[in-house]
Enzyme design. Structure first.
Site, PDB file in Angstrom:
ATOM      1  N   GLU A 448       0.803  -1.233   0.000  1.00  0.00           N
ATOM      2  CA  GLU A 448       0.000   0.000   0.000  1.00  0.00           C
ATOM      3  C   GLU A 448       0.828   1.272   0.000  1.00  0.00           C
ATOM      4  O   GLU A 448       0.445   2.259   0.630  1.00  0.00           O
ATOM      5  CB  GLU A 448      -0.954  -0.002   1.200  1.00  0.00           C
ATOM      6  CG  GLU A 448      -1.920  -1.138   1.150  1.00  0.00           C
ATOM      7  CD  GLU A 448      -3.128  -0.950   2.053  1.00  0.00           C
ATOM      8  OE1 GLU A 448      -3.110  -0.078   2.908  1.00  0.00           O
ATOM      9  OE2 GLU A 448      -4.100  -1.693   1.854  1.00  0.00           O
ATOM     10  N   TYR A 518     -14.422  -0.826   3.444  1.00  0.00           N
ATOM     11  CA  TYR A 518     -14.017   0.532   3.090  1.00  0.00           C
ATOM     12  C   TYR A 518     -14.437   0.889   1.665  1.00  0.00           C
ATOM     13  O   TYR A 518     -14.517   2.057   1.328  1.00  0.00           O
ATOM     14  CB  TYR A 518     -12.503   0.709   3.114  1.00  0.00           C
ATOM     15  CG  TYR A 518     -11.795   0.364   4.389  1.00  0.00           C
ATOM     16  CD1 TYR A 518     -12.148   0.941   5.598  1.00  0.00           C
ATOM     17  CD2 TYR A 518     -10.726  -0.515   4.371  1.00  0.00           C
ATOM     18  CE1 TYR A 518     -11.446   0.637   6.756  1.00  0.00           C
ATOM     19  CE2 TYR A 518     -10.019  -0.812   5.526  1.00  0.00           C
ATOM     20  CZ  TYR A 518     -10.386  -0.244   6.710  1.00  0.00           C
ATOM     21  OH  TYR A 518      -9.695  -0.543   7.848  1.00  0.00           O
ATOM     22  N   TRP A 607      -7.611 -10.882   5.406  1.00  0.00           N
ATOM     23  CA  TRP A 607      -7.055  -9.980   6.424  1.00  0.00           C
ATOM     24  C   TRP A 607      -8.018  -9.996   7.603  1.00  0.00           C
ATOM     25  O   TRP A 607      -9.134  -9.505   7.458  1.00  0.00           O
ATOM     26  CB  TRP A 607      -6.909  -8.550   5.877  1.00  0.00           C
ATOM     27  CG  TRP A 607      -6.153  -7.702   6.845  1.00  0.00           C
ATOM     28  CD1 TRP A 607      -6.673  -6.904   7.820  1.00  0.00           C
ATOM     29  CD2 TRP A 607      -4.731  -7.590   6.961  1.00  0.00           C
ATOM     30  NE1 TRP A 607      -5.668  -6.311   8.537  1.00  0.00           N
ATOM     31  CE2 TRP A 607      -4.472  -6.712   8.036  1.00  0.00           C
ATOM     32  CE3 TRP A 607      -3.649  -8.165   6.274  1.00  0.00           C
ATOM     33  CZ2 TRP A 607      -3.168  -6.381   8.429  1.00  0.00           C
ATOM     34  CZ3 TRP A 607      -2.359  -7.836   6.667  1.00  0.00           C
ATOM     35  CH2 TRP A 607      -2.138  -6.949   7.725  1.00  0.00           C
TER      36      TRP A 607
HETATM   37  C1  GCB Z   1      -4.830  -2.607   4.671  1.00  0.00           C
HETATM   38  C2  GCB Z   1      -3.441  -2.658   5.178  1.00  0.00           C
HETATM   39  C3  GCB Z   1      -3.354  -3.312   6.530  1.00  0.00           C
HETATM   40  C4  GCB Z   1      -4.474  -2.800   7.401  1.00  0.00           C
HETATM   41  C5  GCB Z   1      -5.801  -3.160   6.766  1.00  0.00           C
HETATM   42  C6  GCB Z   1      -7.001  -2.639   7.555  1.00  0.00           C
HETATM   43  O1  GCB Z   1      -5.092  -2.509   3.525  1.00  0.00           O
HETATM   44  O2  GCB Z   1      -2.531  -3.264   4.296  1.00  0.00           O
HETATM   45  O3  GCB Z   1      -2.103  -3.039   7.083  1.00  0.00           O
HETATM   46  O4  GCB Z   1      -4.401  -3.298   8.698  1.00  0.00           O
HETATM   47  O5  GCB Z   1      -5.873  -2.605   5.507  1.00  0.00           O
HETATM   48  O6  GCB Z   1      -7.488  -3.337   8.418  1.00  0.00           O
HETATM   49  O7  GCB Z   1      -7.425  -1.525   7.294  1.00  0.00           O
END
Ligand code: GCB
Length: 902
Positions: A448, A518, A607
């Site tokens: 990013e 988001y 994630w």
């Molecule tokens: C992302 C980032 C990561 C964040 C995640 C989030 O895109 O790469 O480091 O923790 O989003 O949870 O917003």
């Protein structure tokens, strides 16, 4: 990195156990051992003191410093506690810590090095008052040559560690990463060890913390593999020989070779040899993570072994194809991946093999076959354990979010050359230290970075990405490079994050996209974006490096679409702190459906596997924590979506009812969702049959039983999955209070369930609606409010909460009810602060009959944001109450709704 052979490890361990008073490197020495590695973990003294000068620290005895053992960080509590309360809390301590160790050593070694497995962020070290050097970078190992400095008898090692946040590019800690949604723990948070060899000539110890051995599979055909082994030898002053042997799991040497090392003065020399392996057993990921051991010996001119490096080795080839994905040893392998940070609740980064093993075991339990060790090099043990488990690894350079500090950008400065050098150093260290791991399939050079990618209109990132890609290819031509993109093709993210394309730079590519969180749009929008990228970069194999959603265990929903969820939107505006677990289920189900359909993707990574520390966050029900983990920060609780993936990815039988933490139910009629990979799933309620679903009726292993009618009081819901001859049952216990069994209390526009009014009625979240949109009016987020509307004439806080959101637009409700007579009570307020009489008018129909006509809330209530209540009675004759809110001017709007049985 060099692992001690098991025999030596046992000796060292025994020695360590014996030496509780003072660590003694001499006592750890095993007679006849070739290379001795003595961990220096116990009996350190520590002080956190930003003002302590080097001279004063060198003169200090440390006796009044705090006794600590490694791994250690001074942020174990403040940067890794869910008690952090977000922006108002004290930020975690960033500054300088000092570590001092006294240890005895028997004799003066011919060759001795101190190894640091990781020190965050910048470390300076002194041995017996002599300066050893500095290391800049929190994540990679480094060594200092202490030959001639290590004394026989008592030694004093002093280490200064600094994790200050840099303001300018020439600050000492202005090393990558300059940004990131995670905490940077300070300290000696991994191990320290003394390495000794019996002769000054040794397998390289001075090469960026690497092992001195590079081994790779250069050919793998049926029945035969060829490996290339390169050894670097330092301080070569005489003729010698490098000997390599590949040893199978049964201890048999299956291939071996030797090469002379040429005399080259005091410098480094290289020996390269090929090993031919007959009938190799490849490392086949989680299907068969077979590991050999590769032993490399250095022999002196008399044939005496003077150094040895022994590492696990897996024979394997990876091939990425832009249309068909990834092939491991010629077999197609779709990566089912998860992202992992290295921290742990209440320990922050000070973790050891036990925590690493536990984390990776949970990923395997879920059926993941790949891990992205984000956003930096993790401890060497993590890569060893991943190899052992068969996990494919995405390894990443900590080039995160920005290429120069905001202050430097404001001043118009270019990227400081020292920062670029530091990126190069960290990349070299990462690759050289990790190069022999069979699991590592790619080197990621950035995450990013487009976020802070332009400074005063100048692209400060693209040239750096090209530079890092080129360096990675020079270091390791055989492994592809990748990066995690953030916003290519997403102009919607606006001026805060200018769009900087990052496709086409690295060998393979991946994108972080948070649709339904988001980013606008759900799985379909995500899928369409992926198809566009695939078409735009047809030769670049594409993956998904991040997607996900926050989930708070204490927040639940009756309908994930009832209102807004999340933390901040892409414009940096606060949305809501509500993160119901059921909304995360929705995101994973929707997004994964789009990903699973796309065969060209080589892999996808959720994630993230675990919640992790991020001091600037306060969302869901906890502080200081990114809540997107499938499992909690302390690894104790698997959230619902964990089982969605487990059902989809794992071979273990899974039958799991979602919403188990939503026990006090608001509504009598609810859908029941079961994640299951069973042949059939049967649902019962208090022993009564509800229905059966075959696997074919459960897309993506999600079986839905709609409209289940709960009983008043206790409800025991059981799902019984039949997996061949095996049966798995799961039960949840939900209760329905008499008040909720009879009546409906509904908070419109709210996504989180469970508000209780002053007079004790439990309200469900927005549900049973058709059309319209749920929007919060007043946010209880510490980031501030978006609409800032506070209801004027309701003072009790419990009741005020029922007026904090609206459903608006053209909408209706279809509420399942027993036939009978009911009173319907509707709560209205006009959320528009500037509303005037006449600007909003609408009617309400019940079962097709207009019951309220031409409602003008502002006119009737006297002002905007003022509660107005209307009620009427209605008969239900066909099991459903139909309410329709029909605009006559502007949008219809509703705050809450009660339906009481008469
Ligand atoms: C992302 C980032 C990561 C964040 C995640 C989030 O895109 O790469 O480091 O923790 O989003 O949870 O917003």
């Amino acid at each position: 990195m060099t692992a001690a052979p098991p025999r030596l490890r046992a000796v060292v361990l025994a020695a360590l156990l014996a030496c509780t008073v003072l660590p003694s490197a001499g006592r750890a020495a095993a007679a006849g051992a070739v290379r001795r590695t003595t961990p220096l973990l116990a009996d350190w003294r520590f002080v956190q003191d930003d003002a302590l000068a080097d001279d004063a620290a060198l003169a200090a005895s440390g006796t009044d410093w705090q006794p600590v053992a490694l791994p250690h960080t001074w942020n174990a509590r403040d940067a890794a506690s869910t008690a952090q309360t977000g922006p108002d809390s004290t930020p975690y301590k960033r500054g300088r810590g000092w570590y001092r160790l006294e240890f005895d050593h028997a004799g003066v070694p011919a060759n001795a090095w101190l190894q640091f497995d990781g020190a965050a962020i910048v470390a300076d070290a002194w041995l017996n008052g002599r300066y050893l050097g500095r290391h800049r970078g929190a994540f990679t190992a480094f060594r200092f040559d202490v030959t001639g400095k290590l004394a026989a008898g008592r030694n004093v090692l002093l280490v200064k560690v600094d994790n200050s946040a840099p303001v300018h590019g020439d600050d000492p800690t202005a090393v990558a990463p300059l940004g990131g949604d995670f905490n940077i723990s300070g300290g000696l948070y991994r191990g320290v060890a003394l390495i000794e060899t019996p002769a000054r000539t040794h397998l390289a110890l001075g090469d960026h913390g690497a092992s001195g051995v590079v081994a790779e599979t250069v050919a793998l055909r049926p029945g035969r593999a060829t490996l290339r082994v390169r050894a670097t030898v330092e301080n070569v002053s005489d003729a010698g020989t490098v000997r390599a042997a590949l040893i199978d799991a049964a201890g048999r040497t299956v291939a071996s070779g030797r090469r002379p090392v040429r005399v080259s003065g005091a410098g480094a020399a290289r020996a390269q040899l090929a090993l031919d392996v007959a009938r190799p057993r490849p490392w086949q990921g989680t299907d068969d993570p077979y590991l050999y051991r590769l032993r490399v010996d250095l022999l002196d001119r008399n044939g005496r072994v003077i150094d040895r490096v022994e590492q696990p080795f897996g024979i394997r080839t990876f091939r990425f194809d832009a249309r068909a994905g990834l092939f491991l040893n010629g077999r197609h392998l779709r990566l089912h991946g998860v992202n992992l940070h290295q921290d742990w609740q209440d320990k922050a980064w000070a973790i050891g093999p036990r925590e690493i093993d536990a984390s990776l075991a949970i990923a395997r339990e879920m059926g993941a076959n790949a891990v992205r060790l984000a956003h930096y090099p993790h401890a060497a043990h993590a890569y060893d354990e991943a190899d052992r488990l068969g996990l494919v690894v995405w390894s990443e350079l900590p080039f995160v979010e920005r290429s120069l500090t905001p202050a430097d950008c404001k001043a118009g400065a270019a990227i400081p050359p020292a920062f670029l050098d530091n990126l190069d150093d960290q990349l070299r260290e990462m690759i050289r230290q990790q190069v022999n791991h069979p699991g590592i399939a790619m080197w990621s050079i950035a995450n990013e970075v487009a976020m802070g990618g332009t400074c005063r209109g100048t692209d400060t990132v693209t040239p750096v990405l090209h530079r890092l890609h080129a360096l990675a290819k020079r270091e390791d031509p055989g492994r592809p490079t990748t990066l995690a993109d953030f916003n290519e093709d997403y102009p919607v993210v606006g001026p805060m994050f200018p769009v900087l394309p990052t496709g086409g730079i690295t060998d393979i590519w991946a994108v972080n996209r948070y649709h339904l969180w988001y980013y606008p749009g759900g799985g379909d929008a995500f899928g369409a974006a992926l198809d566009r990228f695939h078409a735009k970069y047809p030769a670049q194999p594409l993956g998904v490096s991040e997607y996900g959603a926050g989930a708070a265990l204490t927040q639940q929903t009756d309908n994930p679409l009832g209102g807004l969820v999340g933390s901040m939107d892409m414009h940096g505006r606060a949305r809501t702190v509500h993160q119901p677990e059921g909304y995360a289920n929705h995101v994973h189900e929707q997004v994964y459906a789009a990903l699973a359909q796309r065969d060209y993707l080589w892999g996808t990574f959720v994630w993230s596997m675990f919640d992790f520390g991020s001091g600037t966050r306060h969302e869901g029900d906890i502080g200081g924590t990114n809540t997107k983990g499938l499992v909690t920060f302390d690894r104790a609780t698997r959230k619902d979506p964990f089982y969605f993936y487990k059902a989809n990815w794992s071979d273990a039988p899974v039958t799991y009812i979602t919403g188990r933490r939503y026990t006090a139910r608001a509504y009598r009629v609810t859908d029941v969702r079961v994640y299951s990979n069973a042949d059939t799933v049967r649902l019962t309620l208090n022993g009564r049959d509800i229905g059966v679903r075959s696997a074919a009726a459960c897309p993506l292993r999600t079986c839905v039983f709609p409209g289940v009618v709960l009983a008043e009081g206790a409800n025991r819901i059981e799902a019984r999955g039949t997996h061949g001859t095996h049966t798995v049952t799961d039960t949840v216990a939900w209760t329905l209070a008499p008040d909720n069994a009879r009546n409906v209390y509904l908070a419109a526009g709210q996504v989180a369930t469970g508000l209780v009014s002053k007079d004790g009625h439990r309200y469900g979240s927005d549900n049973y609606f058709v059309g319209g949109q749920g929007t919060p009016l007043e946010l209880d987020s510490p980031y501030g409010t978006r609409f800032g509307v506070r209801v004027a004439n309701v003072t009790d806080p419990a009741d005020a909460a029922l007026w904090a959101a609206v459903r608006h637009g053209t909408f209706g409700y279809r509420i399942p009810l027993d036939d009978g007579r009911y009173r319907v009570t509707l709560g209205f307020l006009d959320p528009d602060r500037n509303a005037q009489p006449g600007t909003r008018r609408f009617r309400v129909d019940a079962n097709g009959v207009t019951r309220i006509d031409d409602l003008d809330i502002v006119a009737a209530a006297g002002a905007p944001a003022t509660a107005l209540v209307r009620s009427f009675e209605v008969d239900v004759a066909d099991g459903s109450l139909r309410l329709d809110f029909v605009p006559q001017a502007g949008e219809a709007v509703l705050s809450n709704l009660v339906v009481e049985r008469l």
